[in-house]
Motif scaffolding. Structure first.
Motif, mmCIF file in Angstrom:
data_model
loop_
_atom_site.group_PDB
_atom_site.id
_atom_site.type_symbol
_atom_site.label_atom_id
_atom_site.label_comp_id
_atom_site.label_asym_id
_atom_site.label_seq_id
_atom_site.Cartn_x
_atom_site.Cartn_y
_atom_site.Cartn_z
ATOM 1 N N GLU A 110 63.060 4.805 -7.478
ATOM 2 C CA GLU A 110 62.708 5.807 -8.475
ATOM 3 C C GLU A 110 62.349 7.156 -7.838
ATOM 4 N N ASP A 111 62.346 7.208 -6.492
ATOM 5 C CA ASP A 111 62.137 8.474 -5.797
ATOM 6 C C ASP A 111 63.450 9.249 -5.634
ATOM 7 N N LYS A 112 64.553 8.625 -6.002
ATOM 8 C CA LYS A 112 65.865 9.254 -5.883
ATOM 9 C C LYS A 112 66.488 9.363 -7.266
ATOM 10 N N ALA A 113 67.252 10.413 -7.473
ATOM 11 C CA ALA A 113 67.982 10.567 -8.735
ATOM 12 C C ALA A 113 69.135 9.567 -8.745
ATOM 13 N N THR A 114 69.254 8.804 -9.825
ATOM 14 C CA THR A 114 70.297 7.790 -9.904
ATOM 15 C C THR A 114 71.534 8.345 -10.612
ATOM 16 N N LEU A 115 72.678 7.769 -10.298
ATOM 17 C CA LEU A 115 73.933 8.173 -10.906
ATOM 18 C C LEU A 115 73.880 7.922 -12.402
ATOM 19 N N HIS A 116 74.282 8.893 -13.188
ATOM 20 C CA HIS A 116 74.286 8.883 -14.659
ATOM 21 C C HIS A 116 72.880 8.936 -15.249
ATOM 22 N N GLY A 117 71.886 9.245 -14.441
ATOM 23 C CA GLY A 117 70.528 9.422 -14.951
ATOM 24 C C GLY A 117 70.365 10.809 -15.552
ATOM 25 N N ILE A 118 69.470 10.922 -16.530
ATOM 26 C CA ILE A 118 69.215 12.205 -17.191
ATOM 27 C C ILE A 118 67.810 12.661 -16.815
ATOM 28 N N TYR A 119 67.709 13.897 -16.331
ATOM 29 C CA TYR A 119 66.445 14.428 -15.840
ATOM 30 C C TYR A 119 66.269 15.866 -16.303
ATOM 31 N N GLN A 120 65.026 16.312 -16.274
ATOM 32 C CA GLN A 120 64.729 17.700 -16.635
ATOM 33 C C GLN A 120 64.501 18.490 -15.355
ATOM 34 N N ARG A 144 77.488 12.447 -3.880
ATOM 35 C CA ARG A 144 78.315 12.313 -2.701
ATOM 36 C C ARG A 144 77.665 13.031 -1.529
ATOM 37 N N ASN A 145 77.558 12.356 -0.395
ATOM 38 C CA ASN A 145 76.973 12.917 0.827
ATOM 39 C C ASN A 145 75.563 13.466 0.593
ATOM 40 N N ASN A 146 74.762 12.742 -0.159
ATOM 41 C CA ASN A 146 73.380 13.133 -0.487
ATOM 42 C C ASN A 146 73.304 14.457 -1.238
ATOM 43 N N LYS A 147 74.386 14.864 -1.880
ATOM 44 C CA LYS A 147 74.389 16.069 -2.705
ATOM 45 C C LYS A 147 74.593 15.649 -4.152
ATOM 46 N N LEU A 148 73.828 16.260 -5.043
ATOM 47 C CA LEU A 148 73.911 15.925 -6.452
ATOM 48 C C LEU A 148 74.814 16.922 -7.174
ATOM 49 N N VAL A 149 75.744 16.395 -7.954
ATOM 50 C CA VAL A 149 76.549 17.221 -8.852
ATOM 51 C C VAL A 149 76.082 16.872 -10.258
ATOM 52 N N LEU A 150 75.672 17.898 -10.995
ATOM 53 C CA LEU A 150 75.033 17.706 -12.291
ATOM 54 C C LEU A 150 75.885 18.267 -13.417
#
Length: 115
Positions: A22-32, A88-94
């Motif tokens: 839960e310390d990492k953003a998960t794939l398909h997760g929704i965050y503010q 991908r490669n520890n980079k988030l695409v949102l």
């Protein structure tokens, strides 16, 4: 400085916390998050919950075509809802077009099921 001899793994005895899921953003997760910077090809959104940031490209800004984040109505330091569409490669695409900006509801739930 030597550590005490015990049967526990080293990470449990050094006082450092082990990273949890839960310390990492998960794939398909929704965050503010907050819009940190607006550029010609998209915008950078800061996710303070995870102490990280991600990129929203122009194609993922809104359902209508936008050549710039300001055309889609986004401003710097604005709070936005984002969905993680790639890690991908520890980079988030949102994406902001997959999330209702008023409620944070997933507008494209079938995308997370398909993967």
């Amino acid at each position: 400085k030597q550590r005490e001899i015990c049967n526990l793994p080293a990470w449990m005895t050094t006082g450092k916390k082990r990273p949890r899921e839960e310390d990492k953003a998960t794939l398909h997760g929704i965050y503010q998050g907050n819009v940190k910077k607006i550029m010609d090809f998209g915008m950078i959104v800061d996710l303070p919950k995870f102490q990280t940031e991600g990129m929203v490209y122009n194609a993922a800004l809104s359902k209508n075509r936008a050549n710039h984040a300001s055309e889609a109505g986004f401003r710097r330091n604005e709070r936005v809802w984002v969905k993680v569409i790639s890690t991908r490669n520890n980079k988030l695409v949102l994406s902001t077009k997959d999330v209702d900006q008023g409620t944070g509801k997933d507008l494209m739930p079938h995308r997370s099921v398909a993967s």
